[in-house]
Design an enzyme around this catalytic site. Sequence first.
Site, short mmCIF file in Angstrom:
data_model
loop_
_atom_site.label_atom_id
_atom_site.label_comp_id
_atom_site.label_asym_id
_atom_site.label_seq_id
_atom_site.Cartn_x
_atom_site.Cartn_y
_atom_site.Cartn_z
N LYS A 224 0.85 -1.19 0.00
CA LYS A 224 0.00 0.00 0.00
C LYS A 224 0.88 1.24 0.00
O LYS A 224 1.68 1.45 0.92
CB LYS A 224 -0.92 0.02 1.22
N GLY B 174 -8.04 9.28 10.18
CA GLY B 174 -8.29 9.33 11.61
C GLY B 174 -9.37 10.31 12.04
O GLY B 174 -9.60 10.49 13.23
N ALA C 210 -9.52 5.57 4.75
CA ALA C 210 -9.38 6.72 5.66
C ALA C 210 -10.68 7.49 5.84
O ALA C 210 -11.41 7.75 4.90
CB ALA C 210 -8.30 7.69 5.18
N GLY C 211 -10.95 7.83 7.12
CA GLY C 211 -12.07 8.71 7.44
C GLY C 211 -13.33 8.04 7.91
O GLY C 211 -14.25 8.70 8.37
N ASN D 129 -8.69 1.82 10.41
CA ASN D 129 -7.89 1.50 11.58
C ASN D 129 -8.44 2.23 12.81
O ASN D 129 -8.93 1.61 13.76
CB ASN D 129 -6.43 1.88 11.34
N THR D 130 -8.40 3.56 12.78
CA THR D 130 -8.77 4.35 13.95
C THR D 130 -10.20 4.07 14.42
O THR D 130 -10.47 4.03 15.62
CB THR D 130 -8.62 5.85 13.66
#
Length: 331
Positions: A174, A235, A261-262, A283-284
């Site tokens: 990635k 995040g 993301a997001g 992830n977050t």
Amino acid sequence: MNLIINGEEKAVVAPMTVTDLLGNLGLDQRKVAVECNREIVPKSSYAAVGLNDGDKLEIVHFIGGGAPEGAGPQPNDDTFEVAGHVFRSRLIVGTGKYKDFEVTAAAIEASGAEMVTVAVRRVNVSDPSQPMLVDFVDPKKYAYLPNTAGCFNADDAVRTLRLAREAGGWDLVKLEVLGDEKTLYPNMIETLIAAELLLKEDFKVMVYCSDDPILAKKLEDMGCHSIMPLAAPIGSGLGVQNPVGIRLIVEQTEVPVIVDAGVGTASDAAIAMELGCDGVLMNTAIAEAKDPVRMARAMKLAVEAGRLAYLAGRMPKKKYADPSSPLAGLI
């Protein structure tokens, strides 16, 4: 003589080879990659490469993995494929930000993910006995996807992934090249440069990018193996901010489109999948939930529900009411 190892000066006895150094540090040479003066040292040359006073070495740890054992396509499975690797789970999860490795492993298990992103980082040469991610998240069970998190230019990103491949032999990667520390938006100019270099070296590139359909098409035309537009800043948990842009990317793209993301909660993941995306990476949203394991399970179900809704085809939106029950025969 003195060597600079992972940014710290260390005195060693000469003469010394790379094999000797790793032995003295208590490191398993099968589990690390070594760079000497910004040149990767092939594992096959460790015993032959002598070190000199003032040499600067980077020693990083990474264990690559293939497709999970037993995770091949089954009859009637709704699978997706990236660079020849077939996956049933359309949820990809990161391995950072968790309280500890035990929670990391439990959340990944609950998510049903088959692919996990991992960062390439320096080995703690002062205490090589420290636990590693691989001790808790088995690379024989999960496909490891090395990323370039924290890289702000093409040179650093390419260097990082070369080390990752040397350490683990894994060429599906990635790529993310960040523009600034405040927004973590992708620097698309540097991303295009890095992607071109990596593709020439036969890396299979999954690329984090802006939600711009024109730039996404450029990356696909270059040969990238998956386009990964952001839903919102990394995040942030804001969810899909530009559904029109992502829908256009999905419509024009032949390789898998994975929102990256997001995402903040389950409904965000479902929305991304309802737009026709092939998967979601997060992830977050899981790691910083009050109960990461429960949130991981919620994300698994949300991705599955969003995918089913997309395949089913939603009802058309209407301006006025349309009764569910027939009006004929009313008493």
